[in-house]
Write an enzyme that holds these catalytic residues in place. Structure first.
Site, mmCIF file in Angstrom:
data_model
loop_
_atom_site.group_PDB
_atom_site.id
_atom_site.type_symbol
_atom_site.label_atom_id
_atom_site.label_comp_id
_atom_site.label_asym_id
_atom_site.label_seq_id
_atom_site.Cartn_x
_atom_site.Cartn_y
_atom_site.Cartn_z
ATOM 1 N N GLY A 34 -10.120 1.694 -1.935
ATOM 2 C CA GLY A 34 -8.508 1.663 -2.267
ATOM 3 C C GLY A 34 -8.102 0.875 -1.262
ATOM 4 C CD GLU A 35 -7.807 1.512 3.594
ATOM 5 O OE1 GLU A 35 -7.765 0.106 4.064
ATOM 6 O OE2 GLU A 35 -8.567 2.320 3.899
ATOM 7 N N GLY A 36 -5.935 -1.270 -1.282
ATOM 8 C CA GLY A 36 -5.726 -2.581 -1.637
ATOM 9 C C GLY A 36 -6.616 -3.646 -1.502
ATOM 10 C CB THR A 96 -1.008 -0.122 1.190
ATOM 11 O OG1 THR A 96 -1.715 -1.141 1.308
ATOM 12 C CG2 THR A 96 -1.863 1.184 1.099
ATOM 13 C CB VAL A 139 -6.068 -2.752 3.140
ATOM 14 C CG1 VAL A 139 -5.088 -2.053 3.783
ATOM 15 C CG2 VAL A 139 -5.299 -3.708 1.922
#
Lengths: 352, 352
Positions: free
Chosen positions: A318-320, A64, A98
């Site tokens: 997001g973040e992964g 990240t 995440v």
């Protein structure tokens, strides 16, 4: 620039013979031909990348990458810039989205500071790769210099190299953190696709209609002021991109050079992957798209790269997080290929 | 009929207070509101079903119900009827597609013979619930008697009861095996939806254009000959259904009566779930749709029940394969709800 050029030169093609053998095995399995849909070609590509049929994605890492954005002073995000650094601590402490989803997927999250506007303690367990403390406001000039853009990409490459040196990962997922970063990501796809900004711009963390109109204007102004050259991906990254987006591009190039599959997450990670593929088309063979996010620019990025995302769970985080969830499906695909018996193995006549 | 009626009467609503508390916790987590998409309401419903926020889906069972279909003599499938019993052995031996994907998901596969045209050894480790050796050819009369239809549903209920008696499962997934069984499943949705058969019929294991035309005619004939009463789900099941489809309906009703979440797989499992919801609308609250299959009738079943499938990986296999993959996502959703920290917990100001 040398590290970037050398790394691009190292990207080889996946093993086409193994990939063909995998497709053959899938066709002979005791089930209707093609009945496991898109997981079949994915499992074959993973076999081609690993050079063997029985692929084991034991060591899975999500990186990240974090960076700040000068353009937030234009009011494009609901959240203040400080949240970027606060979330870095949340990742390190394992309480973020995440962290939780990667844990479920059997993956490890590694955080990288590429350009957060905050001084982290040197012993904080992250990749310390700060190029500068956030980009400049791209409505007033370039987000960063060309040298800084190259440095950001090379930061991502060096992370891939360090991960391999530690203990070679079987798969790398990408993720991002950076308040305001759907704005540069949307600018990037607008430059490459030449589509109207208004058709590509989403609500990010959740701005309202007025916020959305403002965001469109900000992106349009950034492109007008900077005139990024779509045939020069580094120019695009420097003028309207982000530091973490550069590193996300570098991660894709670095992973591909090491022959490691890379799974990209949402709008920002995919903006990075797009920069990577524009710079190094050979990297595309190692790249998988995890999910289609609610950010409308995302689909245009996938289309440009010819990637078909695995899932659409209406994520926009997001973040992964999307990469973490999709990693479980890629992992499942490796078991499909290796473990489902063929008609011959179970003594059933193949009617396909 | 007593077991069926008693079981329907036992279905309670999930705990609405816990579900509300779950939605509240999701809204307060340190991320943009709603950013984990459809996994959020799913995790809240799972909490309502379990009666607590920290849901653990430790014991996950996929029940694959098998039955044969007299209608295969009309030439509606690529594969001969013997494959049904051969695949039962493949499931028991762990080499089938569902075995592999369930293993990946941490789920156990249990096989049930509801109506296979084969004599299994009594000590074969399956649920021995044979109602009859395959249905009759429904183009020539009812697939089974009304009593047999009830017995098939009650077989599914008794499997749910036995699983709970063994060791209460936290989630039950459904799956099917039965050569020819997309034909009765499509007939069932045609009767309930009153849509033209040609708009609902898919290629099953992979028939060609001529085979598809024949299959449409066979289903139309079955409905014309039998005139199933859409207001009487047991009549529909008896006249144009299947034995395993009845058991799949019973499993949903049985799971709901025990307050256990149930995840339905492809066209055939969803046909069973549809019969269940027509008989017992209260069961719907416990039901989750795993995936949208390539079989075109599937979406009409989901629409009728108001279910939104989690994934579309272009599967068209059955057995419980889609349920196995989706189970990993439901499991992930429980971790989202329980483990992601709130803004207050990590000391970030909520800008949502």
């Amino acid at each position: 620039m040398k590290l970037l050029n050398d790394t691009i030169a190292k990207i080889n093609k996946p093993n086409a013979e193994v990939e063909q053998a995998a497709l053959e095995r899938l066709r002979n399995q005791a089930r209707p031909a093609g009945s496991l849909g898109i997981l079949e070609p994915i499992s074959a590509r993973l076999a081609g990348i690993a050079g063997k049929i029985d692929v084991r994605l034991d060591r899975k890492i999500i990186v990240t990458c974090a960076g700040d954005h000068g353009v937030v002073e234009e009011g494009v995000s609901l959240f203040p810039q400080e949240v970027t650094s606060q979330m870095v601590y949340n990742f390190v402490n394992g309480g973020a989205s995440v962290s939780v989803l990667a844990n479920h997927a059997g993956a490890e999250v590694r955080v990288a500071d590429i350009g957060v506007n905050f001084d982290f303690e040197p012993d904080l367990p992250i990749f310390h790769k700060k190029v500068r403390k956030g980009t400049a406001n791209f409505t007033k000039g370039a987000a960063m210099s060309r040298d800084e853009a190259v440095a950001a990409i090379e930061a991502g490459i060096s992370i891939a190299n360090e991960l391999v040196k530690e203990n070679r990962p079987d798969m790398i997922g990408t993720g991002d953190m950076g308040i305001g970063n759907t704005t540069p990501s949307t600018a990037i796809i607008a430059v490459f696709s030449k589509l109207p900004v208004a058709e590509l711009t989403g609500r990010g963390t959740g701005i309202d209609d007025d916020g959305l109109k403002l965001k469109v204007k900000v992106i349009e102004k950034g492109i007008e002021v900077n005139q990024p050259d779509a045939s020069d991906p580094i120019d695009v990254l420097a003028k309207v991109g982000g530091l973490e987006i550069g590193a996300l591009a570098g991660l894709v190039i670095g992973a591909a050079a090491h022959g490691i599959a890379v799974l990209c997450d949402g709008l920002i990670s995919t903006a990075g992957a797009l920069i990577a593929c524009e710079l190094a088309p050979a990297a595309r063979a190692y790249l998988f798209a995890s999910h289609r996010s609610q950010e409308i620019g995302h689909r245009f990025m996938h289309e440009r790269m010819g990637l078909d995302p695995l899932i659409d769970l209406e994520f926009r985080l997001g973040e992964g997080t999307g990469a973490a969830v999709a990693m479980e499906l890629l992992d499942a695909s490796t078991r499909i290929l290796a473990d489902i018996k063929t008609f011959a193995e179970v003594g059933i006549v193949d009617a396909n």
